[in-house]
Design an enzyme around this catalytic site. Structure first.
Site, PDB file in Angstrom:
ATOM      1  N   ARG A   1      -5.160  13.105  -3.660  1.00  0.00           N
ATOM      2  CA  ARG A   1      -4.752  11.696  -3.694  1.00  0.00           C
ATOM      3  C   ARG A   1      -4.728  11.181  -5.127  1.00  0.00           C
ATOM      4  O   ARG A   1      -5.342  11.743  -6.026  1.00  0.00           O
ATOM      5  CB  ARG A   1      -5.751  10.814  -2.909  1.00  0.00           C
ATOM      6  CG  ARG A   1      -5.846  11.115  -1.435  1.00  0.00           C
ATOM      7  CD  ARG A   1      -4.583  10.670  -0.687  1.00  0.00           C
ATOM      8  NE  ARG A   1      -4.713  10.912   0.744  1.00  0.00           N
ATOM      9  CZ  ARG A   1      -4.456  12.090   1.338  1.00  0.00           C
ATOM     10  NH1 ARG A   1      -4.041  13.116   0.632  1.00  0.00           N
ATOM     11  NH2 ARG A   1      -4.602  12.207   2.644  1.00  0.00           N
TER      12      ARG A   1
ATOM     13  N   TYR B   1      -1.834  -0.664  10.686  1.00  0.00           N
ATOM     14  CA  TYR B   1      -2.119  -1.260   9.369  1.00  0.00           C
ATOM     15  C   TYR B   1      -0.929  -1.043   8.428  1.00  0.00           C
ATOM     16  O   TYR B   1      -0.410  -1.996   7.826  1.00  0.00           O
ATOM     17  CB  TYR B   1      -3.395  -0.658   8.762  1.00  0.00           C
ATOM     18  CG  TYR B   1      -3.540  -0.974   7.283  1.00  0.00           C
ATOM     19  CD1 TYR B   1      -3.892  -2.253   6.867  1.00  0.00           C
ATOM     20  CD2 TYR B   1      -3.277  -0.008   6.312  1.00  0.00           C
ATOM     21  CE1 TYR B   1      -3.993  -2.556   5.514  1.00  0.00           C
ATOM     22  CE2 TYR B   1      -3.379  -0.298   4.962  1.00  0.00           C
ATOM     23  CZ  TYR B   1      -3.735  -1.579   4.564  1.00  0.00           C
ATOM     24  OH  TYR B   1      -3.815  -1.878   3.225  1.00  0.00           O
TER      25      TYR B   1
ATOM     26  N   LYS C   1       2.169  -3.646   6.540  1.00  0.00           N
ATOM     27  CA  LYS C   1       2.612  -3.701   5.138  1.00  0.00           C
ATOM     28  C   LYS C   1       4.132  -3.517   5.050  1.00  0.00           C
ATOM     29  O   LYS C   1       4.811  -4.175   4.259  1.00  0.00           O
ATOM     30  CB  LYS C   1       1.884  -2.641   4.303  1.00  0.00           C
ATOM     31  CG  LYS C   1       0.375  -2.879   4.199  1.00  0.00           C
ATOM     32  CD  LYS C   1       0.050  -4.188   3.484  1.00  0.00           C
ATOM     33  CE  LYS C   1      -1.436  -4.489   3.454  1.00  0.00           C
ATOM     34  NZ  LYS C   1      -1.759  -5.799   2.879  1.00  0.00           N
TER      35      LYS C   1
ATOM     36  N   SER D   1       0.834  -1.202   0.000  1.00  0.00           N
ATOM     37  CA  SER D   1       0.000   0.000   0.000  1.00  0.00           C
ATOM     38  C   SER D   1       0.866   1.247   0.000  1.00  0.00           C
ATOM     39  O   SER D   1       2.000   1.231   0.511  1.00  0.00           O
ATOM     40  CB  SER D   1      -0.847  -0.026   1.279  1.00  0.00           C
ATOM     41  OG  SER D   1      -1.486   1.196   1.482  1.00  0.00           O
TER      42      SER D   1
HETATM   43  P1  NAD Z   1     -11.124  -6.768   1.115  1.00  0.00           P
HETATM   44  O1  NAD Z   1     -11.357  -6.757   2.585  1.00  0.00           O
HETATM   45  O2  NAD Z   1     -12.235  -6.371   0.227  1.00  0.00           O
HETATM   46  O3  NAD Z   1     -10.624  -8.218   0.659  1.00  0.00           O
HETATM   47  C1  NAD Z   1      -9.852  -9.055   1.489  1.00  0.00           C
HETATM   48  C2  NAD Z   1     -10.431 -10.459   1.388  1.00  0.00           C
HETATM   49  O4  NAD Z   1      -9.641 -11.335   2.173  1.00  0.00           O
HETATM   50  C3  NAD Z   1     -11.854 -10.552   1.907  1.00  0.00           C
HETATM   51  O5  NAD Z   1     -12.657 -11.276   0.988  1.00  0.00           O
HETATM   52  C4  NAD Z   1     -11.730 -11.339   3.230  1.00  0.00           C
HETATM   53  O6  NAD Z   1     -12.867 -12.114   3.479  1.00  0.00           O
HETATM   54  C5  NAD Z   1     -10.469 -12.152   2.957  1.00  0.00           C
HETATM   55  N1  NAD Z   1      -9.687 -12.501   4.166  1.00  0.00           N
HETATM   56  C6  NAD Z   1      -9.254 -11.670   5.147  1.00  0.00           C
HETATM   57  N2  NAD Z   1      -8.551 -12.359   6.054  1.00  0.00           N
HETATM   58  C7  NAD Z   1      -8.519 -13.654   5.643  1.00  0.00           C
HETATM   59  C8  NAD Z   1      -7.947 -14.833   6.154  1.00  0.00           C
HETATM   60  N3  NAD Z   1      -7.285 -14.852   7.324  1.00  0.00           N
HETATM   61  N4  NAD Z   1      -8.121 -15.991   5.473  1.00  0.00           N
HETATM   62  C9  NAD Z   1      -8.810 -16.012   4.299  1.00  0.00           C
HETATM   63  N5  NAD Z   1      -9.372 -14.916   3.775  1.00  0.00           N
HETATM   64  C10 NAD Z   1      -9.227 -13.745   4.434  1.00  0.00           C
HETATM   65  O7  NAD Z   1      -9.828  -5.874   0.849  1.00  0.00           O
HETATM   66  P2  NAD Z   1      -9.307  -5.253  -0.512  1.00  0.00           P
HETATM   67  O8  NAD Z   1      -9.672  -3.823  -0.533  1.00  0.00           O
HETATM   68  O9  NAD Z   1      -9.672  -6.119  -1.638  1.00  0.00           O
HETATM   69  O10 NAD Z   1      -7.743  -5.318  -0.239  1.00  0.00           O
HETATM   70  C11 NAD Z   1      -6.963  -6.405  -0.691  1.00  0.00           C
HETATM   71  C12 NAD Z   1      -5.534  -6.204  -0.257  1.00  0.00           C
HETATM   72  O11 NAD Z   1      -5.050  -4.973  -0.761  1.00  0.00           O
HETATM   73  C13 NAD Z   1      -5.322  -6.153   1.254  1.00  0.00           C
HETATM   74  O12 NAD Z   1      -4.110  -6.808   1.545  1.00  0.00           O
HETATM   75  C14 NAD Z   1      -5.216  -4.665   1.546  1.00  0.00           C
HETATM   76  O13 NAD Z   1      -4.461  -4.413   2.688  1.00  0.00           O
HETATM   77  C15 NAD Z   1      -4.519  -4.182   0.293  1.00  0.00           C
HETATM   78  N6  NAD Z   1      -4.770  -2.760  -0.002  1.00  0.00           N
HETATM   79  C16 NAD Z   1      -6.052  -2.320  -0.141  1.00  0.00           C
HETATM   80  C17 NAD Z   1      -6.285  -0.970  -0.412  1.00  0.00           C
HETATM   81  C18 NAD Z   1      -7.698  -0.442  -0.561  1.00  0.00           C
HETATM   82  O14 NAD Z   1      -7.884   0.767  -0.530  1.00  0.00           O
HETATM   83  N7  NAD Z   1      -8.710  -1.274  -0.728  1.00  0.00           N
HETATM   84  C19 NAD Z   1      -5.212  -0.077  -0.564  1.00  0.00           C
HETATM   85  C20 NAD Z   1      -3.911  -0.572  -0.437  1.00  0.00           C
HETATM   86  C21 NAD Z   1      -3.702  -1.923  -0.161  1.00  0.00           C
HETATM   87  C1  UD1 Z   2      -6.504   5.797   3.590  1.00  0.00           C
HETATM   88  C2  UD1 Z   2      -5.543   5.330   4.642  1.00  0.00           C
HETATM   89  C3  UD1 Z   2      -4.377   4.647   3.950  1.00  0.00           C
HETATM   90  C4  UD1 Z   2      -4.882   3.507   3.049  1.00  0.00           C
HETATM   91  C5  UD1 Z   2      -5.871   4.091   2.048  1.00  0.00           C
HETATM   92  C6  UD1 Z   2      -6.475   3.056   1.142  1.00  0.00           C
HETATM   93  C7  UD1 Z   2      -5.789   6.872   6.528  1.00  0.00           C
HETATM   94  C8  UD1 Z   2      -5.157   7.985   7.311  1.00  0.00           C
HETATM   95  N1  UD1 Z   2      -5.103   6.447   5.456  1.00  0.00           N
HETATM   96  O1  UD1 Z   2      -5.813   6.692   2.739  1.00  0.00           O
HETATM   97  O2  UD1 Z   2      -3.502   4.134   4.921  1.00  0.00           O
HETATM   98  O3  UD1 Z   2      -3.798   2.924   2.339  1.00  0.00           O
HETATM   99  O4  UD1 Z   2      -6.935   4.723   2.784  1.00  0.00           O
HETATM  100  O5  UD1 Z   2      -7.310   2.199   1.846  1.00  0.00           O
HETATM  101  O6  UD1 Z   2      -6.859   6.390   6.875  1.00  0.00           O
HETATM  102  N2  UD1 Z   2     -11.698  12.389   3.158  1.00  0.00           N
HETATM  103  C9  UD1 Z   2     -12.644  13.330   3.512  1.00  0.00           C
HETATM  104  N3  UD1 Z   2     -13.766  12.897   4.149  1.00  0.00           N
HETATM  105  C10 UD1 Z   2     -13.988  11.592   4.457  1.00  0.00           C
HETATM  106  C11 UD1 Z   2     -13.007  10.625   4.074  1.00  0.00           C
HETATM  107  C12 UD1 Z   2     -11.870  11.072   3.440  1.00  0.00           C
HETATM  108  O7  UD1 Z   2     -12.472  14.520   3.269  1.00  0.00           O
HETATM  109  O8  UD1 Z   2     -15.031  11.284   5.070  1.00  0.00           O
HETATM  110  C13 UD1 Z   2     -10.488  12.844   2.450  1.00  0.00           C
HETATM  111  C14 UD1 Z   2      -9.196  12.517   3.185  1.00  0.00           C
HETATM  112  O9  UD1 Z   2      -8.867  13.558   4.061  1.00  0.00           O
HETATM  113  C15 UD1 Z   2      -8.226  12.377   2.006  1.00  0.00           C
HETATM  114  C16 UD1 Z   2      -9.094  11.830   0.878  1.00  0.00           C
HETATM  115  O10 UD1 Z   2     -10.437  12.136   1.233  1.00  0.00           O
HETATM  116  O11 UD1 Z   2      -7.737  13.643   1.615  1.00  0.00           O
HETATM  117  C17 UD1 Z   2      -8.968  10.332   0.692  1.00  0.00           C
HETATM  118  O12 UD1 Z   2      -9.206   9.691   1.935  1.00  0.00           O
HETATM  119  P1  UD1 Z   2      -9.303   8.099   2.062  1.00  0.00           P
HETATM  120  O13 UD1 Z   2     -10.212   7.573   1.047  1.00  0.00           O
HETATM  121  O14 UD1 Z   2      -9.611   7.782   3.490  1.00  0.00           O
HETATM  122  O15 UD1 Z   2      -7.863   7.602   1.674  1.00  0.00           O
HETATM  123  P2  UD1 Z   2      -6.435   8.030   2.287  1.00  0.00           P
HETATM  124  O16 UD1 Z   2      -6.578   8.891   3.475  1.00  0.00           O
HETATM  125  O17 UD1 Z   2      -5.600   8.529   1.173  1.00  0.00           O
END
Ligand code: NAD
Ligand code: UD1
Length: 340
Positions: free
Chosen positions: A230, A148, A152, A124
């Site tokens: 972002r 969190y 990572k 991430s």
């Molecule tokens: P998500 O929660 O939608 O998907 C994760 C999936 O993993 C879910 O279906 C959950 O049921 C499953 N899971 C969790 N723990 C498990 C376990 N112990 N055994 C088996 N299954 C398990 O999340 P996502 O948004 O799809 O994210 C996927 C990956 O990407 C994660 O590692 C997350 O940290 C990373 N990531 C997500 C974002 C984001 O904004 N969504 C940003 C950066 C990184």
């Molecule tokens: C957040 C996480 C980051 C994670 C990423 C993707 C935090 C501090 N950071 O990032 O670790 O990798 O999500 O899952 O939580 N905002 C508003 N109002 C809201 C929500 C968000 O104004 O109700 C703004 C935030 O201030 C930011 C932008 O929207 O400027 C995006 O926010 P968000 O979607 O939460 O993502 P990040 O903060 O970038």
């Protein structure tokens, strides 16, 4: 080629399963359904007209993992399964270290045992500290701001040590910026558990009147309009990046780290305005104080992924807003008609 997708029914995993199937990979999924629904399988299969092999299993349970490797010859693993809420990680750090680190170790141990040493890790932009120079390159120092993000950073360190100990491993670390949007079919998308923290699910819930108001966290940053900037990336572009990464795994050895972002930053108000315009809806919002820990600006330098993976994001902010809204409306319909 048969690939294992952990967490393959979740938000990013499900979109990646679609892209993998469409590129003729055989897909095996293990998911414990802690943040997803089993109906996602049918929806993936409806989109692709292909089947996945599904295991309802938990990575904390070594025998669940063993069973997958015993019954399938796995060529590569894409590891999405993790817990992902920054807020929750501050309240329940042990849950995060256990699920994101201990359970990942269980997975890597099974991979060693079955000699399956090709691995893609969902990292991430949370690994970059708030002081990183923009746009952020992969060379920026890592410094997590919360448990969190720390999981990572540790996950990446662990993989570096693993590769240093055994160069047969082929590992790609993908650092995602801000994934939003949904599949254009409207069949799969993000399904946040409880109250979302991220901007786009909150916008779609205000648009659908599930909540009355969006709080915009601060308008006094040094940005185009004072609100946070972002790098939002369409989840389908992100999923396609994984197909490129799998191809990389098979063409080289080594450990490679890539930013997956668009390289463009948008402010909160730009997102709201674009969402309103393309979807013809109103987003009622109010400016409030900054959220603690939020950097003003965070966007990727995606040049390395372009050069080495031949991948770049193609979808526009308009596409992201349109697809997020289509998904939210379909989600509403499914809940109202009690269908999956
Ligand atoms: P998500 O929660 O939608 O998907 C994760 C999936 O993993 C879910 O279906 C959950 O049921 C499953 N899971 C969790 N723990 C498990 C376990 N112990 N055994 C088996 N299954 C398990 O999340 P996502 O948004 O799809 O994210 C996927 C990956 O990407 C994660 O590692 C997350 O940290 C990373 N990531 C997500 C974002 C984001 O904004 N969504 C940003 C950066 C990184
Ligand atoms: C957040 C996480 C980051 C994670 C990423 C993707 C935090 C501090 N950071 O990032 O670790 O990798 O999500 O899952 O939580 N905002 C508003 N109002 C809201 C929500 C968000 O104004 O109700 C703004 C935030 O201030 C930011 C932008 O929207 O400027 C995006 O926010 P968000 O979607 O939460 O993502 P990040 O903060 O970038």
């Amino acid at each position: 080629m048969k690939v294992l997708v952990t967490g393959g029914l979740g938000y990013i995993g499900s979109h990646t399963c679609v892209e993998l199937l469409q590129n003729n990979y055989e897909v095996v999924v293990i998911d414990n359904l802690s943040n997803s629904e089993v109906s996602v399988i049918t929806r993936i299969e409806t989109i692709t007209h292909k089947k996945i092999i599904f295991y309802n299993g938990d990575l904390s349970n070594k025998s669940d993992i063993q069973q997958v490797f015993q019954q399938n010859e796995i060529d590569a693993v894409l590891h999405f399964a993790a817990s992902k809420s920054v807020n929750e990680s501050l309240k329940k750090p042990l849950k995060y270290y256990k699920n994101n680190i201990s359970n990942m170790i269980n997975l890597l141990e099974a991979m060693m045992e079955f000699n399956a040493k090709k691995f893609i890790f969902s990292s991430s932009a949370a690994v970059y500290g708030s002081t990183a120079q923009q746009p952020i390159s992969e060379l920026a120092t890592t410094k997590a701001m919360n448990p969190y993000g720390e999981t990572k950073v540790i996950g990446e360190d662990l993989l570096n040590d693993l590769y240093a100990s055994d160069s047969e491993w082929s590992i790609v670390v993908l650092r995602y910026f801000n994934p939003i949007g949904a599949h254009e079919s409207g069949l799969i998308g993000e399904h946040p558990n409880g109250t979302p923290n991220n901007l786009m699910p909150l916008i779609t819930q205000v648009a659908s009147k599930k909540r009355s108001l969006l709080y915009v966290f601060g308008n006094d940053y040094n940005t185009i309009d004072g609100t946070g900037v972002r790098d939002y990336i369409h989840v389908v572009d992100l999923a396609k990046g994984h197909v490129s990464a799998v191809q990389k795994l098979f063409s080289t050895h080594g450990l490679h780290t890539y930013n997956l972002g668009t390289g463009e930053g948008y402010s909160v108000l730009e997102i709201i305005n674009t969402f309103e315009k393309v979807n013809n809806v109103n987003i009622h919002y109010e400016i409030v104080d900054r959220r603690a820990g939020d950097p003003a600006v965070c966007f990727a330098n995606p040049a390395k992924a372009k050069e080495e993976l031949d991948w770049s994001a193609e979808r526009t902010l308009e596409d992201m807003c349109r697809d997020s809204w289509r998904w939210e409306k379909n989600l509403e319909n499914r809940i109202l008609t009690n269908k999956n």
